[in-house]
Design a protein around this motif. Structure first.
Motif, PDB file in Angstrom:
ATOM      1  N   LEU A  17      45.918  35.740  40.535  1.00  0.00           N
ATOM      2  CA  LEU A  17      45.066  36.931  40.452  1.00  0.00           C
ATOM      3  C   LEU A  17      43.648  36.543  40.061  1.00  0.00           C
ATOM      4  O   LEU A  17      42.679  37.076  40.589  1.00  0.00           O
ATOM      5  N   ARG A  18      43.555  35.592  39.117  1.00  0.00           N
ATOM      6  CA  ARG A  18      42.231  35.181  38.656  1.00  0.00           C
ATOM      7  C   ARG A  18      41.408  34.612  39.816  1.00  0.00           C
ATOM      8  O   ARG A  18      40.243  34.938  39.988  1.00  0.00           O
ATOM      9  N   GLU A  19      42.049  33.801  40.637  1.00  0.00           N
ATOM     10  CA  GLU A  19      41.319  33.208  41.766  1.00  0.00           C
ATOM     11  C   GLU A  19      41.012  34.251  42.843  1.00  0.00           C
ATOM     12  O   GLU A  19      39.984  34.180  43.505  1.00  0.00           O
ATOM     13  N   LEU A  20      41.903  35.219  42.990  1.00  0.00           N
ATOM     14  CA  LEU A  20      41.644  36.281  43.977  1.00  0.00           C
ATOM     15  C   LEU A  20      40.439  37.120  43.536  1.00  0.00           C
ATOM     16  O   LEU A  20      39.601  37.503  44.357  1.00  0.00           O
ATOM     17  N   ILE A  21      40.365  37.365  42.237  1.00  0.00           N
ATOM     18  CA  ILE A  21      39.225  38.112  41.694  1.00  0.00           C
ATOM     19  C   ILE A  21      37.937  37.319  41.946  1.00  0.00           C
ATOM     20  O   ILE A  21      36.930  37.856  42.388  1.00  0.00           O
ATOM     21  N   ARG A  22      38.023  36.011  41.700  1.00  0.00           N
ATOM     22  CA  ARG A  22      36.853  35.153  41.914  1.00  0.00           C
ATOM     23  C   ARG A  22      36.459  35.098  43.395  1.00  0.00           C
ATOM     24  O   ARG A  22      35.285  35.222  43.739  1.00  0.00           O
ATOM     25  N   ALA A  23      37.454  34.942  44.256  1.00  0.00           N
ATOM     26  CA  ALA A  23      37.171  34.836  45.700  1.00  0.00           C
ATOM     27  C   ALA A  23      36.474  36.086  46.229  1.00  0.00           C
ATOM     28  O   ALA A  23      35.742  36.036  47.211  1.00  0.00           O
ATOM     29  N   ASN A  24      36.704  37.212  45.540  1.00  0.00           N
ATOM     30  CA  ASN A  24      36.079  38.454  45.978  1.00  0.00           C
ATOM     31  C   ASN A  24      34.838  38.802  45.166  1.00  0.00           C
ATOM     32  O   ASN A  24      34.317  39.919  45.267  1.00  0.00           O
ATOM     33  N   GLY A  25      34.378  37.847  44.374  1.00  0.00           N
ATOM     34  CA  GLY A  25      33.134  38.035  43.623  1.00  0.00           C
ATOM     35  C   GLY A  25      33.208  39.091  42.530  1.00  0.00           C
ATOM     36  O   GLY A  25      32.216  39.731  42.201  1.00  0.00           O
ATOM     37  N   LEU A  26      34.390  39.292  41.961  1.00  0.00           N
ATOM     38  CA  LEU A  26      34.540  40.342  40.944  1.00  0.00           C
ATOM     39  C   LEU A  26      34.730  39.771  39.541  1.00  0.00           C
ATOM     40  O   LEU A  26      35.158  40.486  38.632  1.00  0.00           O
ATOM     41  N   GLU A  27      34.401  38.478  39.366  1.00  0.00           N
ATOM     42  CA  GLU A  27      34.720  37.864  38.074  1.00  0.00           C
ATOM     43  C   GLU A  27      33.828  38.358  36.933  1.00  0.00           C
ATOM     44  O   GLU A  27      34.214  38.298  35.774  1.00  0.00           O
ATOM     45  N   ASP A  28      32.631  38.837  37.263  1.00  0.00           N
ATOM     46  CA  ASP A  28      31.795  39.401  36.195  1.00  0.00           C
ATOM     47  C   ASP A  28      31.853  40.912  36.320  1.00  0.00           C
ATOM     48  O   ASP A  28      31.700  41.446  37.402  1.00  0.00           O
ATOM     49  N   GLY A  29      32.060  41.545  35.202  1.00  0.00           N
ATOM     50  CA  GLY A  29      32.043  42.999  35.227  1.00  0.00           C
ATOM     51  C   GLY A  29      33.431  43.598  35.256  1.00  0.00           C
ATOM     52  O   GLY A  29      34.439  42.899  35.373  1.00  0.00           O
ATOM     53  N   GLU A  30      33.425  44.904  35.189  1.00  0.00           N
ATOM     54  CA  GLU A  30      34.658  45.651  35.039  1.00  0.00           C
ATOM     55  C   GLU A  30      35.366  45.780  36.392  1.00  0.00           C
ATOM     56  O   GLU A  30      34.731  45.968  37.422  1.00  0.00           O
ATOM     57  N   ILE A  31      36.691  45.671  36.360  1.00  0.00           N
ATOM     58  CA  ILE A  31      37.457  45.879  37.588  1.00  0.00           C
ATOM     59  C   ILE A  31      38.053  47.281  37.544  1.00  0.00           C
ATOM     60  O   ILE A  31      38.713  47.658  36.587  1.00  0.00           O
ATOM     61  N   THR A  32      37.770  48.059  38.565  1.00  0.00           N
ATOM     62  CA  THR A  32      38.191  49.462  38.575  1.00  0.00           C
ATOM     63  C   THR A  32      39.326  49.672  39.585  1.00  0.00           C
ATOM     64  O   THR A  32      39.673  48.758  40.347  1.00  0.00           O
TER      65      THR A  32
END
Ligand SMILES: [Mn+2]
Length: 357
Positions: free
Chosen positions: A266-281
């Protein structure tokens, strides 16, 4: 333009607003979702995971735990049969991770959309028999698989169904008759005699309830279940469940945890989609991360998504996350092209018609 109107259900919104420290308009919106008494409003606004109901309330959970513990002791082979969409993949992951944690010999099979179709099939039972499987556990499917489960039982296998789909029925002279598969345990809150108060759970959360009870019975610390909360939230949003009651609590708590998830995939998927900084909604889960996990169900095998969730090294997780993100993007691009082609065709037809008329 759309016109938005605030529907009118009666209550003293000013008083509710004052009591809970919210705007009366918010109070009105909450009331319109049929959240009525004060306790319900409090839960809606401030519910926590501690308030989720006990898994023991869910019909057959204790029975399934007992079956599983005995089978684990006897070192029997267990096969989890899931589904290729996001809820099916996440359910499968929760079960395999949980079962392995308590020492089970377990593997997974996610039906291929093209080769196998939805859910369990007779050829999957035959394959299980050939592979020496003793117990089949379904997730996000199984409640409608009467024939397949009867076949597995006929071959001497034990079957545990975990599902959240409606119970199939037939109309008879005496009214509607529900059809339950001949499984050894059926865990599905939609069964009329299931006492679990929340009926709107997704398949992954039903699987999580079973694992919660299994961990407890095996003396696994409760905090280890924490890692499943964000996954339950992803499946709840991805399977488009009603965001009320327990689902609302799970999604709220799961989203909070998602940005610091310990799941490498999940962490890498978040990173691959450029969502690593900031809140995930919920938006990010529904429209960015979810479709990456779902994309594999459409264009590739869902096994890749399951592998992502199971990834044990960062390298493996990053590679899979990159692949799934790219697959999702190419799918989006081809949908866009298809749409363009369609509208060009439509325009041409229109102009053709203009010429001929
Ligand atoms: Mn589902």
């Amino acid at each position: 333009m759309e016109r938005w109107v605030v529907a009118a259900k009666r209550a003293d919104f000013a008083a509710i607003g004052k009591e809970f420290g919210i705007d009366p308009v918010i109070a009105r919106l909450i009331r319109n979702r049929n959240v009525q008494d004060k306790e319900e409003i409090r839960r809606y606004l401030h519910g926590t995971v501690e308030e989720l109901a006990s898994p023991h309330l869910m019909k057959d959970v204790d029975k399934a735990v007992e079956i599983l513990r005995n089978k684990i002791k006897e070192k029997k082979q267990i096969r989890i049969i899931g589904d290729y969409d996001i809820d099916g993949v996440v359910s499968t992951f929760i079960l395999i991770k949980g079962l392995k944690r308590v020492g089970a010999y377990a593997d997974t099979y996610i039906p291929d959309r093209v080769a196998d179709g939805y859910g369990i099939h007779e050829h999957l039972i035959e394959r299980a028999e050939a592979d020496g499987i003793d117990v089949i556990v379904t997730c996000d499917n199984g409640i409608a698989a009467y024939n397949e489960i009867a076949m597995a039982k006929g071959k001497g296998m034990t079957v545990i169904v975990t599902d959240h789909h409606e119970i199939p029925y037939k109309e008879t002279e005496n009214g509607r008759e529900l059809i339950f598969p001949p499984a050894d345990a059926i865990i599905n809150p939609k069964q009329p005699d299931c006492k679990y108060p929340e009926k709107r759970l997704c398949g992954a959360v039903v699987a999580l309830k079973l694992m919660t009870a299994l961990y407890e019975a095996c003396g696994i610390p409760e905090r280890e279940l924490e890692d499943f909360i964000e996954l339950g939230a992803i499946a709840t949003v991805g399977d488009v469940m009603d965001l009320q009651g327990e689902n609302r609590i799970l999604v709220k708590e799961g989203l909070k945890r998602l940005s610091r998830t310990s799941n490498k995939g999940l962490r890498e998927l978040i990173r691959a989609n450029g969502l690593e900084d900031g809140e995930i909604t919920a938006y990010h889960v529904g429209f960015v991360l979810g479709p990456c996990i779902n994309a594999s169900g459409r264009l590739d095998t869902a096994a890749r998504s399951l592998k992502l969730l199971c990834a044990e090294t960062e390298e493996e997780a990053a590679k899979l996350a990159g692949d799934l993100t790219a697959l999702n993007q190419s799918r989006k691009a081809s949908q866009k092209r298809e749409k363009k082609k369609q509208s060009a065709l439509w325009k041409r037809q229109k102009s053709d018609r203009t010429v001929f008329l």
